[in-house]
Write a protein that holds these residues in place. Sequence first.
Motif, PDB file in Angstrom:
ATOM      1  N   LYS A 155       0.809  -1.231   0.000  1.00 59.26           N
ATOM      2  CA  LYS A 155       0.000   0.000   0.000  1.00 59.26           C
ATOM      3  C   LYS A 155       0.841   1.279   0.000  1.00 59.26           C
ATOM      4  CE  LYS A 155      -4.008  -2.140   2.190  1.00 59.26           C
ATOM      5  NZ  LYS A 155      -5.020  -2.064   3.274  1.00 59.26           N
ATOM      6  N   TYR A 156       2.126   1.162  -0.350  1.00 58.99           N
ATOM      7  CA  TYR A 156       2.979   2.336  -0.477  1.00 58.99           C
ATOM      8  C   TYR A 156       3.488   2.462  -1.907  1.00 58.99           C
ATOM      9  CZ  TYR A 156       3.083   3.349   4.515  1.00 58.99           C
ATOM     10  OH  TYR A 156       2.728   3.695   5.803  1.00 58.99           O
ATOM     11  N   LEU A 157       3.656   3.700  -2.335  1.00 60.56           N
ATOM     12  CA  LEU A 157       4.191   3.993  -3.662  1.00 60.56           C
ATOM     13  C   LEU A 157       5.638   4.450  -3.506  1.00 60.56           C
ATOM     14  CD1 LEU A 157       3.808   4.466  -6.731  1.00 60.56           C
ATOM     15  CD2 LEU A 157       3.052   6.793  -6.166  1.00 60.56           C
ATOM     16  N   PHE A 158       6.549   3.691  -4.079  1.00 70.51           N
ATOM     17  CA  PHE A 158       7.973   4.004  -4.038  1.00 70.51           C
ATOM     18  C   PHE A 158       8.372   4.592  -5.388  1.00 70.51           C
ATOM     19  CE2 PHE A 158       7.168   0.774  -0.936  1.00 70.51           C
ATOM     20  CZ  PHE A 158       8.024   1.035   0.115  1.00 70.51           C
ATOM     21  N   THR A 159       8.892   5.805  -5.363  1.00 71.05           N
ATOM     22  CA  THR A 159       9.283   6.492  -6.595  1.00 71.05           C
ATOM     23  C   THR A 159      10.798   6.512  -6.724  1.00 71.05           C
ATOM     24  OG1 THR A 159       7.332   7.935  -6.480  1.00 71.05           O
ATOM     25  CG2 THR A 159       9.153   8.647  -7.897  1.00 71.05           C
ATOM     26  N   TYR A 160      11.272   5.954  -7.829  1.00 72.46           N
ATOM     27  CA  TYR A 160      12.704   5.921  -8.122  1.00 72.46           C
ATOM     28  C   TYR A 160      12.977   6.783  -9.354  1.00 72.46           C
ATOM     29  CZ  TYR A 160      12.528   1.724  -5.171  1.00 72.46           C
ATOM     30  OH  TYR A 160      12.330   0.837  -4.133  1.00 72.46           O
ATOM     31  N   GLU A 161      14.101   7.459  -9.346  1.00 75.27           N
ATOM     32  CA  GLU A 161      14.494   8.270 -10.501  1.00 75.27           C
ATOM     33  C   GLU A 161      15.685   7.620 -11.199  1.00 75.27           C
ATOM     34  OE1 GLU A 161      14.265  12.749 -10.571  1.00 75.27           O
ATOM     35  OE2 GLU A 161      16.442  12.503 -10.559  1.00 75.27           O
ATOM     36  N   TYR A 162      15.624   7.614 -12.527  1.00 76.94           N
ATOM     37  CA  TYR A 162      16.685   6.992 -13.332  1.00 76.94           C
ATOM     38  C   TYR A 162      18.062   7.511 -12.921  1.00 76.94           C
ATOM     39  CZ  TYR A 162      19.753   6.091 -17.304  1.00 76.94           C
ATOM     40  OH  TYR A 162      20.810   5.715 -18.095  1.00 76.94           O
ATOM     41  N   LYS A 163      18.986   6.575 -12.745  1.00 78.82           N
ATOM     42  CA  LYS A 163      20.355   6.934 -12.364  1.00 78.82           C
ATOM     43  C   LYS A 163      21.378   6.547 -13.435  1.00 78.82           C
ATOM     44  CE  LYS A 163      23.643   6.595  -8.524  1.00 78.82           C
ATOM     45  NZ  LYS A 163      24.855   6.297  -9.316  1.00 78.82           N
ATOM     46  N   GLU A 164      21.259   5.325 -13.979  1.00 85.61           N
ATOM     47  CA  GLU A 164      22.279   4.889 -14.926  1.00 85.61           C
ATOM     48  C   GLU A 164      21.827   3.666 -15.716  1.00 85.61           C
ATOM     49  OE1 GLU A 164      25.738   3.680 -12.774  1.00 85.61           O
ATOM     50  OE2 GLU A 164      24.631   2.350 -11.429  1.00 85.61           O
ATOM     51  N   THR A 165      22.487   3.481 -16.866  1.00 83.97           N
ATOM     52  CA  THR A 165      22.362   2.264 -17.667  1.00 83.97           C
ATOM     53  C   THR A 165      23.767   1.726 -17.892  1.00 83.97           C
ATOM     54  OG1 THR A 165      20.365   3.019 -18.818  1.00 83.97           O
ATOM     55  CG2 THR A 165      21.669   1.276 -19.886  1.00 83.97           C
ATOM     56  N   ILE A 166      23.965   0.454 -17.599  1.00 88.86           N
ATOM     57  CA  ILE A 166      25.275  -0.157 -17.811  1.00 88.86           C
ATOM     58  C   ILE A 166      25.089  -1.510 -18.492  1.00 88.86           C
ATOM     59  CG2 ILE A 166      26.420   1.018 -15.900  1.00 88.86           C
ATOM     60  CD1 ILE A 166      26.025  -1.442 -14.204  1.00 88.86           C
ATOM     61  N   ILE A 167      26.117  -1.949 -19.175  1.00 85.54           N
ATOM     62  CA  ILE A 167      26.122  -3.249 -19.838  1.00 85.54           C
ATOM     63  C   ILE A 167      27.176  -4.125 -19.163  1.00 85.54           C
ATOM     64  CG2 ILE A 167      26.394  -4.484 -22.013  1.00 85.54           C
ATOM     65  CD1 ILE A 167      24.028  -2.558 -22.000  1.00 85.54           C
TER      66      ILE A 167
END
Length: 215
Positions: A155-167
């Motif tokens: 019942k909680y909304l966790f908001t994440y913001e884009y940090k990185e893309t790696i291969i």
Amino acid sequence: MRKYKIVKAFLGICILIALVFFIREAYRAYQEYQDFQNPPNVESDAFKDLPMFGDKEADWPDDMLFLTKERENYKDKQMRLIIPRIDCDEYVMDGTGLEQLRQGPGLYDCSQLPGVGNRNVSIAAHRAGVSHYANLFKYIHKIKKSDKIYLVYKKYLFTYEYKETIIVKPEDVSVLYLQGYSCVTLTSCNPLGQNYERIIVRGKLKDVKPAPDDM
């Protein structure tokens, strides 16, 4: 005679188009089969016999994979993943095996559950197939700066913001370790239609609040 040649040429073009379409669809089906036969947790012994830790974060190691009691108790669809950039809104399955990823994104056994502190919520999904669940992360590479990734849990909304893309290589499981901050880690095969790499998209926790009633 001229009319016959025109009809013959037309039929030849139709057959050629049909052949090209068939080859394309056969290749896409092959991509999906390859993707389905290579879930992200089969390459390394690091996923086997994970040590168990309690729910006290201070005791969690940051240099290995492990299982928490909270994760052990997780059931299918208790968490929801929302990624507006790629039109993903799906319930998260318990595990990343073949059967789980046929039904949605899957939560790694070594994952922690959403929360503040130092947690790495690690989720995998396919990206190279043609059916709905076979290409959930098809456009994962398009997630970019300022994009948000949401998790709905308990019942909680966790908001994440884009940090990185790696291969990384498939055997590099360090991307699933604790990262020193609370984050979500999305993984899939790379390049598109291949599986000799892994694409990793990470988001950093920015906000936690009660989930709206309509969610």
